[in-house]
Design an enzyme around this catalytic site. Structure first.
Site, short mmCIF file in Angstrom:
data_model
loop_
_atom_site.label_atom_id
_atom_site.label_comp_id
_atom_site.label_asym_id
_atom_site.label_seq_id
_atom_site.Cartn_x
_atom_site.Cartn_y
_atom_site.Cartn_z
N TYR A 1 0.84 -1.20 0.00
CA TYR A 1 0.00 0.00 0.00
C TYR A 1 0.87 1.25 0.00
O TYR A 1 0.66 2.19 -0.77
CB TYR A 1 -0.93 -0.03 1.21
CG TYR A 1 -1.74 1.21 1.43
CD1 TYR A 1 -2.74 1.58 0.54
CD2 TYR A 1 -1.49 2.04 2.53
CE1 TYR A 1 -3.48 2.75 0.74
CE2 TYR A 1 -2.22 3.20 2.73
CZ TYR A 1 -3.22 3.54 1.84
OH TYR A 1 -3.94 4.69 2.04
N GLU B 1 -11.48 6.01 5.18
CA GLU B 1 -10.85 6.68 6.32
C GLU B 1 -11.87 6.87 7.44
O GLU B 1 -11.54 6.77 8.62
CB GLU B 1 -10.24 8.02 5.92
CG GLU B 1 -9.00 7.91 5.05
CD GLU B 1 -7.76 7.37 5.75
OE1 GLU B 1 -7.75 7.22 6.99
OE2 GLU B 1 -6.77 7.09 5.04
N TRP C 1 -5.43 1.31 10.51
CA TRP C 1 -5.63 1.30 9.06
C TRP C 1 -5.47 -0.10 8.47
O TRP C 1 -6.16 -0.48 7.54
CB TRP C 1 -4.67 2.28 8.37
CG TRP C 1 -4.83 2.25 6.89
CD1 TRP C 1 -3.91 1.81 5.99
CD2 TRP C 1 -5.98 2.64 6.13
NE1 TRP C 1 -4.43 1.91 4.71
CE2 TRP C 1 -5.70 2.42 4.77
CE3 TRP C 1 -7.23 3.17 6.47
CZ2 TRP C 1 -6.60 2.70 3.75
CZ3 TRP C 1 -8.13 3.45 5.45
CH2 TRP C 1 -7.82 3.21 4.12
#
Length: 187
Positions: free
Chosen positions: A19, A41, A49
């Site tokens: 990522y 988000e 995350w």
């Protein structure tokens, strides 16, 4: 590149590394993708995350590939289906915020306002480059964007979430000073 130096948060987990190396901080100008990342988000609020990243494919399946026009039409049955989907974060308020976010996105598009143009208007289309040394979680700009988004009706768009989103979609280049991606990512 053999053993490149990365932002510290990206070391250790292969999914986080990929990522970081391929997506995080790259200036994004696709309106739908900007919206998808903002919604993800929002789901991340209060979580790590990596949890959202591991569930991203399930989120995309559950939310019709984050097609705002489809998500905007989700109703009670869809909310029940999503609340039963163990592949995603099952928080009703976040699910409802995503549906409302899709409706707002569509209202903006119907009024001739591109979500991409809206998002990048705060920096006149330019990437902000941090010093690469400070650990920042909010800025006056993330405060301003948050207020504007909340004023339009978006939820889960507090200044910290907005700043994390700004980093993810490349509105700000927050790669560490010694990270190999810092100079590769261009606005």
């Amino acid at each position: 590149m053999r053993n490149p130096i990365r932002c510290a948060w990206a070391e250790g987990d292969t999914l986080m590394r990929a990522y970081h190396d391929e997506e995080w901080g790259v200036p994004q100008h696709d309106s739908r993708m900007l919206w998808e990342m903002l919604m993800l988000e929002g789901f991340q609020a209060g979580l790590a995350w990596i949890i959202i990243l591991r569930k991203r494919d399930a989120f995309r399946k559950a939310f019709a590939k984050f097609d705002p026009e489809k998500v905007a039409r989700f109703g009670k049955r869809d909310i029940a289906r999503l609340m039963a989907d163990a592949g995603i974060v099952r928080a009703r308020v976040k699910i409802e915020a995503t549906i409302r976010g899709a409706q707002l996105y569509c209202e903006m598009a119907d009024a001739g306002e591109s979500f991409d143009d809206f998002c990048w208007s705060f920096t006149s289309g330019k990437v902000i480059k941090s010093d690469g040394k400070s650990r920042i979680i909010t800025t006056p700009l993330s405060d301003r964007i948050s207020k504007e988004m909340k004023g339009r009706g978006f939820k889960f768009v507090g200044p910290t979430i907005v700043y994390a989103w700004m980093q993810a979609v490349g509105i700000v280049n927050d790669h560490s000073a010694n990270c190999f991606r810092r100079t590769q990512v261009r606005g």
